[in-house]
Design an enzyme around this catalytic site. Structure first.
Site, PDB file in Angstrom:
ATOM      1  N   ILE A   1       0.650  -1.774   0.325  1.00  0.00           N
ATOM      2  CA  ILE A   1       0.240  -0.018   0.231  1.00  0.00           C
ATOM      3  C   ILE A   1       1.188   0.989  -0.200  1.00  0.00           C
ATOM      4  O   ILE A   1       1.861   1.405   0.747  1.00  0.00           O
ATOM      5  CB  ILE A   1      -1.162  -0.066   0.970  1.00  0.00           C
ATOM      6  CG1 ILE A   1      -1.795  -1.420   1.050  1.00  0.00           C
ATOM      7  CG2 ILE A   1      -1.379   1.356   1.452  1.00  0.00           C
ATOM      8  CD1 ILE A   1      -2.892  -0.724   2.136  1.00  0.00           C
TER       9      ILE A   1
ATOM     10  N   ASN B   1       9.729   1.691   9.886  1.00  0.00           N
ATOM     11  CA  ASN B   1       8.935   2.125   9.088  1.00  0.00           C
ATOM     12  C   ASN B   1       8.124   2.217  10.382  1.00  0.00           C
ATOM     13  O   ASN B   1       6.817   2.076   9.938  1.00  0.00           O
ATOM     14  CB  ASN B   1       8.435   1.786   7.889  1.00  0.00           C
ATOM     15  CG  ASN B   1       7.431   3.302   6.890  1.00  0.00           C
ATOM     16  OD1 ASN B   1       6.814   3.660   7.579  1.00  0.00           O
ATOM     17  ND2 ASN B   1       7.120   1.964   5.635  1.00  0.00           N
TER      18      ASN B   1
ATOM     19  N   TYR C   1      -1.032   0.206  10.538  1.00  0.00           N
ATOM     20  CA  TYR C   1      -1.191  -1.350  10.943  1.00  0.00           C
ATOM     21  C   TYR C   1      -1.529  -2.066  11.544  1.00  0.00           C
ATOM     22  O   TYR C   1      -3.729  -2.466  12.319  1.00  0.00           O
ATOM     23  CB  TYR C   1      -0.266  -1.943  10.236  1.00  0.00           C
ATOM     24  CG  TYR C   1      -0.582  -2.085   8.260  1.00  0.00           C
ATOM     25  CD1 TYR C   1      -0.984  -2.164   7.698  1.00  0.00           C
ATOM     26  CD2 TYR C   1       0.890  -2.068   7.740  1.00  0.00           C
ATOM     27  CE1 TYR C   1      -1.141  -1.972   6.187  1.00  0.00           C
ATOM     28  CE2 TYR C   1       1.080  -1.357   7.270  1.00  0.00           C
ATOM     29  CZ  TYR C   1       0.346  -1.549   5.775  1.00  0.00           C
ATOM     30  OH  TYR C   1       0.286  -1.543   4.222  1.00  0.00           O
TER      31      TYR C   1
ATOM     32  N   LYS D   1      -3.623   0.514  14.485  1.00  0.00           N
ATOM     33  CA  LYS D   1      -4.278   0.568  14.314  1.00  0.00           C
ATOM     34  C   LYS D   1      -5.633   0.248  13.890  1.00  0.00           C
ATOM     35  O   LYS D   1      -6.832   0.042  13.687  1.00  0.00           O
ATOM     36  CB  LYS D   1      -4.286   1.886  13.447  1.00  0.00           C
ATOM     37  CG  LYS D   1      -5.988   3.272  13.833  1.00  0.00           C
ATOM     38  CD  LYS D   1      -5.198   5.025  13.226  1.00  0.00           C
ATOM     39  CE  LYS D   1      -5.660   4.324  11.703  1.00  0.00           C
ATOM     40  NZ  LYS D   1      -5.949   5.188  10.390  1.00  0.00           N
TER      41      LYS D   1
END
Length: 173
Positions: free
Chosen positions: A97, A136, A143, A145
């Protein structure tokens, strides 16, 4: 801001997918990697040949986010043997993504994630999984969350550099 649309991409969209893939990957990781490793990764992973094979694979799906005519992000999902690692029949892998930096904070990544979730529900799989670079922190928070939890780690080869990815999973059932 114009309305955001998400469309499935196919082989005819190779140039658009290649452009957004190279641009967003470069934007995301250029500050943390050498120029040589970046150029090697971009050449190997976003070549016409490799992307054409991925776009033609019946177990992989690409979805592109548009604002009007402009491509602003994309999602790549894999099932079964197309998955980069686990090759599970009852899960989908979110391989990528990515969203242009100018659109961060505008829910484009969330819309792409929701498309992945919708695909997982349509395919009736029990989980979504992914690998995300351990450095990161922004992506890891995104992710987490959205209900993902870490379950393992693996090595991600970036040019000549070996980096560690956190593997995360969201159970759906």
């Amino acid at each position: 801001m114009e309305p955001i649309t998400i469309t499935e991409a196919g082989l005819a969209d190779l140039a658009a997918v290649q452009q957004i893939a190279r641009e967003t990957f470069f934007e995301t990781f250029v500050g943390s990697n050498t120029e040589a490793d970046m150029q090697q990764y971009l050449a190997e992973n976003f070549s016409d040949t490799k992307l054409a094979a991925e776009l033609s694979n019946p177990d992989s799906w690409f979805f592109v986010a548009h604002e009007g005519e402009q491509v602003i992000g994309y999602l790549k999902l894999n099932a079964g043997k197309a998955q980069t690692e686990l090759h599970e029949d009852d899960s989908l892998e979110i391989e990528r993504i990515y969203v242009k930096h100018a659109y961060h904070g505008k829910r484009i990544g969330q819309l792409l994630y929701e498309k992945a979730l919708s695909m997982a529900e349509d395919k009736k799989v029990s989980s979504l999984w992914l690998g995300v670079w351990e450095e990161n922190a922004k992506a890891i928070r995104f992710y987490e969350k959205n209900g993902f939890t870490a379950f393992s780690k693996h090595i991600f080869r970036f040019g000549e550099d070996e980096q560690t990815d956190v593997m995360m999973r969201k159970v759906l059932v």
